[in-house]
Design an enzyme around this catalytic site. Structure first.
Site, PDB file in Angstrom:
ATOM      1  N   TYR A   1      -2.487  -9.113  15.571  1.00 42.64           N
ATOM      2  CA  TYR A   1      -2.333  -7.923  14.713  1.00 42.64           C
ATOM      3  C   TYR A   1      -3.182  -6.770  15.073  1.00 42.64           C
ATOM      4  O   TYR A   1      -2.905  -5.679  15.165  1.00 42.64           O
ATOM      5  CB  TYR A   1      -2.543  -8.631  13.209  1.00 42.64           C
TER       6      TYR A   1
ATOM      7  N   PHE B   1     -11.227 -21.621   2.586  1.00 46.22           N
ATOM      8  CA  PHE B   1     -11.273 -22.022   3.936  1.00 46.22           C
ATOM      9  C   PHE B   1     -12.613 -21.376   4.619  1.00 46.22           C
ATOM     10  O   PHE B   1     -12.805 -20.474   4.911  1.00 46.22           O
ATOM     11  CB  PHE B   1     -10.077 -21.004   4.975  1.00 46.22           C
TER      12      PHE B   1
ATOM     13  N   ILE C   1       0.881  -1.088   0.000  1.00 46.21           N
ATOM     14  CA  ILE C   1      -0.149  -0.012  -0.084  1.00 46.21           C
ATOM     15  C   ILE C   1       0.922   1.075  -0.058  1.00 46.21           C
ATOM     16  O   ILE C   1       0.729   2.224  -0.638  1.00 46.21           O
ATOM     17  CB  ILE C   1      -0.989  -0.104   1.011  1.00 46.21           C
TER      18      ILE C   1
ATOM     19  N   HIS D   1      -2.968 -13.984   1.182  1.00 46.57           N
ATOM     20  CA  HIS D   1      -3.936 -13.293   0.820  1.00 46.57           C
ATOM     21  C   HIS D   1      -4.809 -13.813  -0.272  1.00 46.57           C
ATOM     22  O   HIS D   1      -4.127 -14.143  -1.342  1.00 46.57           O
ATOM     23  CB  HIS D   1      -3.888 -11.874   0.225  1.00 46.57           C
TER      24      HIS D   1
ATOM     25  N   ASN E   1       7.500  -4.368  16.100  1.00 46.28           N
ATOM     26  CA  ASN E   1       7.573  -3.738  14.856  1.00 46.28           C
ATOM     27  C   ASN E   1       6.348  -2.616  15.078  1.00 46.28           C
ATOM     28  O   ASN E   1       6.646  -1.778  14.723  1.00 46.28           O
ATOM     29  CB  ASN E   1       7.526  -4.762  13.749  1.00 46.28           C
TER      30      ASN E   1
HETATM   31  N1  UDP Z   1      -9.199 -17.288   2.187  1.00 43.52           N
HETATM   32  C1  UDP Z   1      -9.323 -18.434   1.367  1.00 43.52           C
HETATM   33  N2  UDP Z   1      -8.312 -19.152   0.860  1.00 43.52           N
HETATM   34  C2  UDP Z   1      -7.062 -18.435   0.972  1.00 43.52           C
HETATM   35  C3  UDP Z   1      -6.812 -17.297   1.576  1.00 43.52           C
HETATM   36  C4  UDP Z   1      -7.812 -16.593   2.010  1.00 43.52           C
HETATM   37  O1  UDP Z   1     -10.620 -18.909   1.415  1.00 43.52           O
HETATM   38  O2  UDP Z   1      -6.035 -19.229   0.384  1.00 43.52           O
HETATM   39  C5  UDP Z   1     -10.427 -16.451   2.802  1.00 43.52           C
HETATM   40  C6  UDP Z   1     -10.283 -16.289   4.115  1.00 43.52           C
HETATM   41  O3  UDP Z   1     -10.530 -17.324   5.064  1.00 43.52           O
HETATM   42  C7  UDP Z   1     -11.092 -14.916   4.128  1.00 43.52           C
HETATM   43  C8  UDP Z   1     -10.956 -14.146   2.745  1.00 43.52           C
HETATM   44  O4  UDP Z   1     -10.487 -15.301   2.118  1.00 43.52           O
HETATM   45  O5  UDP Z   1     -12.577 -15.224   4.748  1.00 43.52           O
HETATM   46  C9  UDP Z   1      -9.765 -13.030   2.887  1.00 43.52           C
HETATM   47  O6  UDP Z   1      -8.966 -13.429   3.538  1.00 43.52           O
HETATM   48  P1  UDP Z   1      -7.305 -12.698   3.227  1.00 43.52           P
HETATM   49  O7  UDP Z   1      -6.411 -13.579   3.801  1.00 43.52           O
HETATM   50  O8  UDP Z   1      -7.176 -12.295   1.792  1.00 43.52           O
HETATM   51  O9  UDP Z   1      -7.636 -11.180   4.074  1.00 43.52           O
HETATM   52  P2  UDP Z   1      -8.184 -10.993   5.478  1.00 43.52           P
HETATM   53  O10 UDP Z   1      -9.742 -10.892   5.496  1.00 43.52           O
HETATM   54  O11 UDP Z   1      -7.760 -12.081   6.207  1.00 43.52           O
HETATM   55  O12 UDP Z   1      -7.628  -9.604   5.926  1.00 43.52           O
END
Ligand code: UDP
Length: 329
Positions: free
Chosen positions: A141, A208, A12, A189, A92
């Site tokens: 975090y 997930f 960002i 992500h 950090n």
């Molecule tokens: N997610 C997923 N598979 C992946 C990575 C993320 O299904 O390989 C899902 C995760 O469980 C969440 C959404 O995608 O519901 C966004 O996750 P990300 O890690 O991009 O961002 P966050 O919301 O954790 O900041």
């Protein structure tokens, strides 16, 4: 103003530096290059390698370049990792900002834009989420970012500090032209992982959780284009330049998309029918996170231009196609 961008070589941060280059502000980047990439910063911009925890050096930089305001992105930002390595996150994120604030105070720099997160809300009871909602983060975090927000409010009350804290929802996408974009190691992500799968670099997307209380059973998130986030930082600096006062704002598109919807959109944009494997829930993921960004729209006139999901994914796809290995060629 002369603006120091801490963490300006990150995702960002680098998009914000590019946005600031198009303004009258003068930009200096400060980055320890642990996660940031030299290549993400244009050669026109001075990049100083240094660590926030080195307050003396930081003060020297603030004084030497006659800095008026700091935009502070430098932080560790992975939820899962924060649970396993809390010491690193407190050092950090909390100590790093403490050190920065001390250097700013002794150098007489009194304006700060801070990168906060939707993770400060934890598992909200309803949505869209407004800034006045309870802040009960469910992970380390989010707790480190909330601790810093408390520190900023206390310093602003006691000393000459004005700040804008921006609580990002899900940053995604890449700048036009595909020259800068998202490059994390490891990548966790959703959108970059989906696009790496479409490129054939990964066997399948892992989804997930399919038993969330949402229409299709998968998590809903608010994806906001990184260039729209960058534009908000420029507006926040202009607000501080006018002594507009300290503020906390959400930054999201105000639209929620499920993980399945993201996957379907990515299949359409890329034209690749990649494999998807359903997995159990990932620990710490709230079911739904969707912002109200009414406050920043109303107060700073922020208007997201690129935050519809197709545009976000198409711009990220252009970056990943052009840079299949990120900044490492
Ligand atoms: N997610 C997923 N598979 C992946 C990575 C993320 O299904 O390989 C899902 C995760 O469980 C969440 C959404 O995608 O519901 C966004 O996750 P990300 O890690 O991009 O961002 P966050 O919301 O954790 O900041």
């Amino acid at each position: 103003m002369n603006v120091l961008v801490a963490g300006g070589a990150g995702y960002i941060g680098s998009h914000t530096v590019a946005a600031l280059e198009k303004t009258a502000h003068k930009v200096v980047v400060f980055d320890n290059l642990v996660k940031g990439h030299v290549e993400a910063v244009s050669e026109q911009v001075l990049l100083i390698e240094g660590d926030l925890l080195d307050a003396d050096f930081l003060k020297h930089v603030l004084v030497t370049y006659e800095i008026d305001a700091v935009v502070h992105f430098a932080a560790s930002s992975l939820v899962g990792e924060s649970m396993e390595r809390p010491e690193e996150y407190y050092r950090n994120n909390v100590l790093g900002t403490f050190s920065l604030l001390g250097a700013m105070k002794s150098a007489g720099v009194d304006k700060l834009v801070f990168s906060s997160t939707a993770a400060v809300y934890g598992e909200p009871a309803s949505w869209p989420i407004e800034e006045t909602f309870p802040t009960t983060p469910t992970n380390v975090y989010g707790r480190t970012k909330l601790a810093v927000e408390g520190m900023l409010a206390d310093y602003a009350r006691a000393y000459d500090l004005q700040y804008v804290s921006l609580r990002y929802f899900n940053a995604a996408g890449a700048a036009e032209g595909g020259n800068i974009g998202e490059d994390h190691a490891p990548e966790t992500h959703l959108i970059p992982l989906v696009l790496k799968t479409a490129l054939g670099q990964r066997k399948a997307v892992q989804l997930f959780g399919t038993d969330y209380p949402t229409e299709d059973g998968t998590c809903i998130r608010d994806y906001v284009h990184v260039d729209d986030l960058a534009a908000a930082h420029v507006l926040a600096l202009d607000h501080l330049a006018k002594d507009g006062g300290s503020r906390v704002f959400n930054l999201g598109s105000e639209k929620g998309f499920s993980v399945r919807e993201v996957i379907e959109t990515a299949k359409r944009v890329t034209g690749v029918d990649f494999a998807v494997e359903e997995r159990p829930r990932r620990a710490g993921d709230p079911a739904v996170l969707v912002a109200s960004s009414a406050a920043i729209r109303r107060e700073l006139g922020w208007q997201p231009q690129k935050s519809d999901l197709e545009t976000i994914i198409a711009s990220a796809w252009a970056w990943h196609q052009k840079h299949p290995n990120g900044y490492a060629e």
